[in-house]
Design a protein around this motif. Sequence first.
Motif, mmCIF file in Angstrom:
data_model
loop_
_atom_site.group_PDB
_atom_site.id
_atom_site.type_symbol
_atom_site.label_atom_id
_atom_site.label_comp_id
_atom_site.label_asym_id
_atom_site.label_seq_id
_atom_site.Cartn_x
_atom_site.Cartn_y
_atom_site.Cartn_z
ATOM 1 N N MET A 1 -6.205 -34.260 34.636
ATOM 2 C CA MET A 1 -7.134 -33.167 34.881
ATOM 3 C C MET A 1 -6.336 -31.936 35.279
ATOM 4 S SD MET A 1 -10.084 -31.967 34.978
ATOM 5 C CE MET A 1 -10.942 -30.577 35.669
ATOM 6 N N PRO A 2 -6.202 -30.924 34.389
ATOM 7 C CA PRO A 2 -5.307 -29.784 34.654
ATOM 8 C C PRO A 2 -5.567 -29.061 35.964
ATOM 9 C CG PRO A 2 -5.917 -29.826 32.347
ATOM 10 C CD PRO A 2 -6.741 -30.887 33.014
ATOM 11 N N SER A 3 -6.842 -28.861 36.326
ATOM 12 C CA SER A 3 -7.140 -28.168 37.585
ATOM 13 C C SER A 3 -6.558 -28.913 38.773
ATOM 14 C CB SER A 3 -8.653 -28.044 37.769
ATOM 15 O OG SER A 3 -9.235 -27.199 36.816
ATOM 16 N N LEU A 4 -6.755 -30.222 38.804
ATOM 17 C CA LEU A 4 -6.301 -31.010 39.940
ATOM 18 C C LEU A 4 -4.785 -31.147 39.952
ATOM 19 C CD1 LEU A 4 -9.070 -33.766 39.966
ATOM 20 C CD2 LEU A 4 -8.949 -31.648 41.284
ATOM 21 N N GLU B 1 -2.701 -28.879 38.976
ATOM 22 C CA GLU B 1 -2.200 -27.624 39.538
ATOM 23 C C GLU B 1 -2.414 -27.578 41.045
ATOM 24 O OE1 GLU B 1 -2.448 -22.807 38.770
ATOM 25 O OE2 GLU B 1 -4.151 -24.065 38.190
ATOM 26 N N ALA B 2 -3.575 -28.030 41.511
ATOM 27 C CA ALA B 2 -3.870 -27.989 42.939
ATOM 28 C C ALA B 2 -2.904 -28.867 43.733
ATOM 29 C CB ALA B 2 -5.316 -28.442 43.181
ATOM 30 N N VAL B 3 -2.640 -30.077 43.228
ATOM 31 C CA VAL B 3 -1.732 -30.979 43.931
ATOM 32 C C VAL B 3 -0.295 -30.468 43.847
ATOM 33 C CG1 VAL B 3 -0.775 -33.311 43.976
ATOM 34 C CG2 VAL B 3 -3.232 -32.965 43.591
ATOM 35 N N ALA B 4 0.104 -29.983 42.675
ATOM 36 C CA ALA B 4 1.476 -29.493 42.513
ATOM 37 C C ALA B 4 1.763 -28.308 43.424
ATOM 38 C CB ALA B 4 1.721 -29.100 41.059
ATOM 39 N N ALA B 5 0.761 -27.449 43.622
ATOM 40 C CA ALA B 5 0.955 -26.269 44.463
ATOM 41 C C ALA B 5 0.945 -26.610 45.944
ATOM 42 C CB ALA B 5 -0.140 -25.249 44.163
ATOM 43 N N LEU C 1 6.260 -27.509 35.180
ATOM 44 C CA LEU C 1 5.971 -28.788 35.825
ATOM 45 C C LEU C 1 6.728 -29.916 35.118
ATOM 46 C CD1 LEU C 1 4.253 -30.358 37.917
ATOM 47 C CD2 LEU C 1 2.504 -30.568 36.131
ATOM 48 N N ASP C 2 7.561 -30.615 35.852
ATOM 49 C CA ASP C 2 8.429 -31.642 35.266
ATOM 50 C C ASP C 2 8.050 -33.012 35.806
ATOM 51 O OD1 ASP C 2 10.428 -32.973 33.954
ATOM 52 O OD2 ASP C 2 12.035 -32.350 35.309
ATOM 53 N N TYR D 1 -10.772 -25.319 38.662
ATOM 54 C CA TYR D 1 -10.929 -25.222 40.110
ATOM 55 C C TYR D 1 -9.642 -25.727 40.746
ATOM 56 C CZ TYR D 1 -12.378 -30.098 39.418
ATOM 57 O OH TYR D 1 -12.432 -31.412 39.043
ATOM 58 N N GLY D 2 -8.942 -24.795 41.331
ATOM 59 C CA GLY D 2 -7.639 -25.025 41.928
ATOM 60 C C GLY D 2 -7.101 -23.686 42.382
ATOM 61 N N PRO D 3 -5.785 -23.483 42.376
ATOM 62 C CA PRO D 3 -5.220 -22.211 42.811
ATOM 63 C C PRO D 3 -5.761 -20.998 42.063
ATOM 64 C CG PRO D 3 -3.513 -23.877 42.730
ATOM 65 C CD PRO D 3 -4.741 -24.508 42.143
ATOM 66 N N SER D 4 -6.190 -21.180 40.810
ATOM 67 C CA SER D 4 -6.725 -20.044 40.052
ATOM 68 C C SER D 4 -8.010 -19.497 40.662
ATOM 69 C CB SER D 4 -6.974 -20.450 38.595
ATOM 70 O OG SER D 4 -7.885 -21.524 38.515
ATOM 71 N N LEU D 5 -8.683 -20.277 41.509
ATOM 72 C CA LEU D 5 -9.906 -19.794 42.146
ATOM 73 C C LEU D 5 -9.660 -18.571 43.017
ATOM 74 C CD1 LEU D 5 -11.791 -23.045 43.244
ATOM 75 C CD2 LEU D 5 -12.675 -21.226 41.779
#
Length: 234
Positions: free
Chosen positions: A1-4, A6-10, A29-30, A213-217
């Motif tokens: 899930m791309p949003s999640l 990104e949220a976890v990676a950030a 992201l590696d 829904y993640g950092p882009s919010l």
Amino acid sequence: MPSLTEAVAATLPGALVGATDWCTHPAGLDVPRVGGSKYPDLDRVRSLRPDVVLLNVEENRREDADALVAAGIPVRVTYPRTVDGALTELADLLTDLGAPGEPEWLVAARRAWAGLTDEGPPRRVLVPVWRRPWVVLGRGTFAGDVLRRLGLSNLYAEHGERYPRPSLDELRGRAPQLVVLPDEPYRFTAGDGPKEFPGVPCALVSGRHLTWYGPSLAEAPAVLAAQLAAPVTP
């Protein structure tokens, strides 16, 4: 899930052991990839021995979730349908994953959305998310609530389906004041609107800021407001 992802990676970058091929943020992201969100390589997922797999009702399939649970892998399923719901789900998820507090981007997102005020009557809009066949935002969608918070009224918000499939003639007959064309999941272009909806202003917007829904919010209100304010007028 791309949003999640990104949220976890950030927030907790060391927590990720894998992601789908569609998880494009953050840049660079590696981590091992496990295929698409609709048809992931479940053997690959299992081989990574995750403590939990993050899923979404709209993005992932129930049968994949059931298969993971049957294999003894816990899953966490998200399903935000409003901006406030997304902010709450993200805060709870990150806390459960070990975040010591709300990350700065989540605090900024709360502030950005809390500061919105509606001015004047809402504009009546259509929001196609696919074509051939045409699919539009209907009832109870996260993206629909994003637009509502920005002062727009989705003409299909009261439809019985969350993603109706009306004909192009029906869409035109709704007499929208604006057609909102996101660049994902279908990659609409600036030329699609004037061709398909002659005489109606069309705004090309960032699908990532409309549906993720993640950092882009945190930046979504400003990005979308600017894009909505500069429609292509036939």
